[in-house]
Design an enzyme around this catalytic site. Structure first.
Site, PDB file in Angstrom:
ATOM      1  N   PHE A  13      -2.892 -42.824  -3.594  1.00 23.44           N
ATOM      2  CA  PHE A  13      -3.625 -43.137  -4.807  1.00 23.44           C
ATOM      3  C   PHE A  13      -2.672 -42.836  -5.958  1.00 23.44           C
ATOM      4  O   PHE A  13      -1.823 -41.945  -5.847  1.00 23.44           O
ATOM      5  CB  PHE A  13      -4.937 -42.338  -4.929  1.00 23.44           C
ATOM      6  CG  PHE A  13      -5.658 -42.699  -6.200  1.00 23.44           C
ATOM      7  CD1 PHE A  13      -6.263 -43.943  -6.320  1.00 23.44           C
ATOM      8  CD2 PHE A  13      -5.669 -41.851  -7.286  1.00 23.44           C
ATOM      9  CE1 PHE A  13      -6.870 -44.316  -7.513  1.00 23.44           C
ATOM     10  CE2 PHE A  13      -6.280 -42.216  -8.476  1.00 23.44           C
ATOM     11  CZ  PHE A  13      -6.885 -43.450  -8.594  1.00 23.44           C
ATOM     12  N   THR A  14      -2.824 -43.561  -7.064  1.00 28.39           N
ATOM     13  CA  THR A  14      -1.825 -43.508  -8.144  1.00 28.39           C
ATOM     14  C   THR A  14      -1.529 -42.078  -8.651  1.00 28.39           C
ATOM     15  O   THR A  14      -0.384 -41.627  -8.616  1.00 28.39           O
ATOM     16  CB  THR A  14      -2.289 -44.382  -9.315  1.00 28.39           C
ATOM     17  OG1 THR A  14      -3.627 -43.991  -9.665  1.00 28.39           O
ATOM     18  CG2 THR A  14      -2.302 -45.860  -8.927  1.00 28.39           C
TER      19      THR A  14
ATOM     20  N   TYR B  78     -16.860 -17.781 -22.765  1.00 28.49           N
ATOM     21  CA  TYR B  78     -15.469 -18.072 -22.379  1.00 28.49           C
ATOM     22  C   TYR B  78     -15.238 -17.682 -20.919  1.00 28.49           C
ATOM     23  O   TYR B  78     -14.565 -18.385 -20.185  1.00 28.49           O
ATOM     24  CB  TYR B  78     -14.487 -17.316 -23.285  1.00 28.49           C
ATOM     25  CG  TYR B  78     -13.057 -17.729 -23.022  1.00 28.49           C
ATOM     26  CD1 TYR B  78     -12.490 -18.781 -23.736  1.00 28.49           C
ATOM     27  CD2 TYR B  78     -12.286 -17.110 -22.040  1.00 28.49           C
ATOM     28  CE1 TYR B  78     -11.199 -19.201 -23.482  1.00 28.49           C
ATOM     29  CE2 TYR B  78     -10.991 -17.528 -21.770  1.00 28.49           C
ATOM     30  CZ  TYR B  78     -10.449 -18.570 -22.498  1.00 28.49           C
ATOM     31  OH  TYR B  78      -9.175 -18.984 -22.234  1.00 28.49           O
TER      32      TYR B  78
ATOM     33  N   ASP C 240      -8.675 -35.324  -0.077  1.00 33.77           N
ATOM     34  CA  ASP C 240      -9.081 -35.828  -1.391  1.00 33.77           C
ATOM     35  C   ASP C 240     -10.545 -36.223  -1.215  1.00 33.77           C
ATOM     36  O   ASP C 240     -10.859 -37.275  -0.657  1.00 33.77           O
ATOM     37  CB  ASP C 240      -8.214 -37.024  -1.801  1.00 33.77           C
ATOM     38  CG  ASP C 240      -8.583 -37.541  -3.194  1.00 33.77           C
ATOM     39  OD1 ASP C 240      -9.748 -37.361  -3.595  1.00 33.77           O
ATOM     40  OD2 ASP C 240      -7.711 -38.129  -3.862  1.00 33.77           O
TER      41      ASP C 240
ATOM     42  N   ARG D 109      -5.609 -53.963  -8.573  1.00 34.15           N
ATOM     43  CA  ARG D 109      -5.151 -52.932  -7.640  1.00 34.15           C
ATOM     44  C   ARG D 109      -4.176 -53.628  -6.687  1.00 34.15           C
ATOM     45  O   ARG D 109      -4.521 -54.047  -5.598  1.00 34.15           O
ATOM     46  CB  ARG D 109      -6.319 -52.333  -6.853  1.00 34.15           C
ATOM     47  CG  ARG D 109      -7.211 -51.410  -7.661  1.00 34.15           C
ATOM     48  CD  ARG D 109      -6.731 -49.980  -7.797  1.00 34.15           C
ATOM     49  NE  ARG D 109      -5.879 -49.684  -8.917  1.00 34.15           N
ATOM     50  CZ  ARG D 109      -5.837 -48.525  -9.558  1.00 34.15           C
ATOM     51  NH1 ARG D 109      -6.649 -47.553  -9.240  1.00 34.15           N
ATOM     52  NH2 ARG D 109      -4.981 -48.304 -10.521  1.00 34.15           N
TER      53      ARG D 109
ATOM     54  N   LYS E   8     -16.795 -39.216  -9.742  1.00 32.39           N
ATOM     55  CA  LYS E   8     -17.294 -40.281  -8.859  1.00 32.39           C
ATOM     56  C   LYS E   8     -18.589 -39.813  -8.183  1.00 32.39           C
ATOM     57  O   LYS E   8     -19.660 -39.885  -8.749  1.00 32.39           O
ATOM     58  CB  LYS E   8     -16.232 -40.658  -7.814  1.00 32.39           C
ATOM     59  CG  LYS E   8     -15.086 -41.502  -8.384  1.00 32.39           C
ATOM     60  CD  LYS E   8     -14.071 -40.699  -9.129  1.00 32.39           C
ATOM     61  CE  LYS E   8     -12.810 -41.461  -9.439  1.00 32.39           C
ATOM     62  NZ  LYS E   8     -11.887 -40.694 -10.284  1.00 32.39           N
TER      63      LYS E   8
ATOM     64  N   PHE F 166       0.141 -49.502 -14.742  1.00 35.10           N
ATOM     65  CA  PHE F 166      -1.031 -50.386 -14.802  1.00 35.10           C
ATOM     66  C   PHE F 166      -1.943 -50.070 -15.987  1.00 35.10           C
ATOM     67  O   PHE F 166      -2.654 -50.936 -16.472  1.00 35.10           O
ATOM     68  CB  PHE F 166      -1.824 -50.301 -13.483  1.00 35.10           C
ATOM     69  CG  PHE F 166      -2.278 -48.912 -13.139  1.00 35.10           C
ATOM     70  CD1 PHE F 166      -1.427 -48.049 -12.481  1.00 35.10           C
ATOM     71  CD2 PHE F 166      -3.537 -48.476 -13.493  1.00 35.10           C
ATOM     72  CE1 PHE F 166      -1.842 -46.759 -12.173  1.00 35.10           C
ATOM     73  CE2 PHE F 166      -3.957 -47.187 -13.194  1.00 35.10           C
ATOM     74  CZ  PHE F 166      -3.103 -46.319 -12.536  1.00 35.10           C
TER      75      PHE F 166
END
Ligand SMILES: Cc1ncc(COP(=O)(O)O)c(C=O)c1O
Length: 457
Positions: free
Chosen positions: A123-124, A71, A214, A381, A257, A448
Site C-alpha cells: 500500500f502506498t 492532556y 495492517d 490505482r 475505514k 498520485f
C-alpha cells in the site's frame, strides 16, 4: 430486493451540488485531470475513498460530547484501549493521528537499512514508511490476485513459496518482518483467509519472524471469512477478529475505514519491546501516549466505531451495497476486478481503454472521464500510484491498472449506486472515443496525490 435493507435510518442529511457539463469539464481541466485536486463542492457523488468519509452513528456522535480533553490520561483513551483489547485481543495500544502515524512508529522501529518487508501487496503509505528507514517492501501475494478475472475467494492470501523464495534470496537476517494487509486494498479489496493466517504463523515461527497486520479493513475481512470459509459460518465477527489477530505480533490500524470515524488511528501489540519503543516515540511525532494526536472525543468515536464495526447485520448491508454496484456493471459487460471486494468496485482500465498505451495512463484517464461525465469522483490505482523504481527511476507498470470506486460507509443509497453505474456504462459504450493523458507535473513523494496531466489532442 437488492440484498438486506439498511440496519439504520437517516436522521440528518447533507446537501450536494450537481455541476453542469461545462463546469465539470472546466474544473477537471483546472485540477490537472487529477481527481485528488478537485474541490469537494464540485463533486456530486464522492467515491474517491472510504477513508474518513463514513457517516457516524448517533451513538458515536453522542460520544463526542463525552470527550475528556485532559492532556494526560483521558478517560476516552482507556475506553479505546478496552475496545481494542476486547475486539482485537491486543494488550497494548498506542494512539496516532491516523494510520500512517502508526506505520511510521512501528516500521521505523522494525526496519533496518537494507532489510526487506514481504507483504501480500504494497500500500502506498505503508511502502513509503518501510523505505524511509532504508528498507524495501516486496509483494508476496498469490498469483491469482494479479488476474482481475480469477474468482479465488481469498485473493489477499500470501504465497508461502514466494516468502520462502525471499528468505532464500536475501537471507533470513534481511527480512525485517512479514506484513499482512486485511482486505487488500490495491488488489481490489480482497480478503485473507484464516487458514492462510494460521499457516503463515507456523511458517514464521520456524524462522522466528514477526507478523504485523495492517488491520485497517479487518472487520470487513472477518465478514468474508464468516461468509466464505468453512467452519466460520456461525462464529461471531468478534471471535473471528480475535483469532485473526492472535496469529500476529501486532497491528497498525487506520481507524478512518472500518472504525467508522473521520480521523484517527493506532497501533497495538502483545510484544513488549514494540510497545515500549512506540510508546516512547509517539511523544516525539504525535503527542502523549494517551492521545497520540487525537482529541479525547475522537478516541471515543473510534472506540465506539470499532465496536459497531463488528455487527454482522451492518457488515452484510455494507458489503452488499458494494456488490450491488459491481453487479450492475458486470451485467452491462463492464470489466471489473472479481470477485467484487469489500470496500470498492475496481474498474479494469486496461480492458476498458485498450486503445491507450500505459504511458497514456488509462486508469487516470478513466477516473477523470467519469468525473467529467457525471460528477462522480473516483481514484486511479495503477501506474501513477505505483510510482517509480527506486533504483532505476523508471515508471513501474503494475499488472493491475485500476480505477477505484470506493463506497463510503453508511453514506450513499442504492440510487446513488445506480446513477454511478449508468455513467460508467454510458462511457463504456463509447470507450474508443476517450483520449488519453500525458503527465505534466510529478511530485517526488506519493505522486498520485498531486501530479497533473493534460489531455492528448
Ligand atoms: C491498507 C491501508 N493501510 C494504511 C493506510 C494509511 O492510513 P491513513 O490514511 O489513516 O494514514 C491506508 C489508507 O488508505 C490503507 O488503506
Amino acid at each position: 430486493m437488492n440484498g438486506p435493507p439498511e440496519p439504520f435510518k437517516i436522521k440528518m442529511i447533507e446537501h450536494v451540488n450537481m455541476p453542469d457539463q461545462k463546469k465539470r469539464s472546466q474544473v477537471i481541466r483546472e485540477a490537472g485531470y487529477n481527481t485528488f485536486l478537485l474541490k469537494s463542492e464540485d463533486v456530486y457523488i464522492d467515491l474517491l475513498t472510504d477513508s474518513g468519509t463514513s457517516a457516524m452513528s448517533d451513538y458515536q456522535w453522542s460520544g463526542l460530547l463525552l470527550g475528556d480533553e485532559a492532556y494526560a490520561g483521558s478517560r476516552n483513551f482507556y475506553n479505546l484501549e478496552r475496545a481494542v483489547q476486547d475486539i482485537l485481543n491486543y494488550r497494548w495500544i498506542v494512539p496516532t493521528h491516523q494510520g500512517r502515524g502508526a506505520e511510521h512508529l512501528m516500521y521505523s522501529y522494525l526496519v533496518k537499512p537494507g532489510q526487506i518487508v514481504p507483504r501480500n501487496m504494497y500500500f502506498t503509505t505503508s511502502r513509503l514508511h518501510v523505505e524511509l528507514p532504508g528498507g524495501k517492501m516486496v509483494d508476496a501475494i498469490i498469483n491469482e490476485a494479479h488476474d482481475p478475472e480469477n474468482l479465488h475467494p481469498f485473493k489477499g492470501n500470501l504465497d508461502l513459496k514466494k516468502l520462502q523464495g525471499y528468505i532464500d534470496e536475501y537471507g533470513i537476517d534481511k527480512i525485517a518482518f512479514v506484513n499482512v494487509e486485511m482486505n487488500v486494498n490495491m488488489a481490489g479489496g480482497q480478503p485473507v483467509s484464516m487458514e492462510n493466517l494460521r499457516k503463515l504463523r507456523e511458517f514464521c515461527d520456524e524462522y522466528k519472524l514477526k507478523i504485523i497486520i495492517d488491520a485497517t479493513r479487518s472487520s470487513e475481512n472477518a465478514f468474508f471469512i464468516r461468509d466464505r470459509e468453512k467452519g466460520y459460518e456461525d462464529i461471531p465477527i468478534v471471535d473471528i477478529l480475535r483469532e485473526m489477530m492472535s496469529y500476529s505480533d501486532g497491528c497498525i490500524y487506520s481507524a478512518k475505514k472500518d472504525c467508522l470515524v473521520n480521523i484517527g488511528g493506532f497501533l497495538a501489540t502483545n510484544n513488549e519491546d514494540i510497545y515500549e519503543h512506540c510508546r516512547n516515540m509517539v511523544v516525539i511525532y504525535e503527542g502523549l501516549h494517551t492521545y497520540g494526536g487525537m482529541a479525547g472525543r475522537d478516541m471515543e468515536a473510534v472506540a465506539r466505531g470499532l465496536r459497531e464495526s463488528t455487527s454482522y447485520a451492518y457488515l452484510k448491508y455494507r458489503i452488499n451495497q458494494v456488490h450491488y454496484l459491481g453487479d450492475l456493471l458486470i451485467k452491462a459487460g463492464v470489466p471489473i476486478v472479481r470477485p467484487i471486494g469489500g470496500h470498492a468496485v475496481f474498474l479494469n482500465a486496461l480492458k476498458f481503454l485498450p486503445h491507450l498505451t500505459r504511458e497514456q495512463w488509462p486508469a487516470q484517464t478513466l477516473a477523470a472521464t467519469i468525473y467529467e461525465d457525471s460528477a462522480v469522483r473516483s481514484m486511479e490505482r495503477g501506474a501513477v500510484s505505483k510510482g517509480r523504481d527506486k533504483e532505476t527511476g523508471e515508471n513501474i507498470f503494475p499488472l493491475l491498472e485500476l480505477v477505484r470506486l470506493t463506497i463510503p460507509r453508511r453514506v450513499y443509497t442504492n440510487t446513488h449506486m445506480e446513477y454511478t453505474a449508468e455513467s460508467i456504462i454510458r462511457l463504456y459504450e463509447k470507450r474508443e472515443a476517450i483520449p488519453g493523458l500525458k503527465m505534466v507535473y510529478e511530485p517526488k513523494y506519493l505522486r498520485f496525490f498531486q501530479s497533473r496531466f493534460e489531455k492528448i489532442k
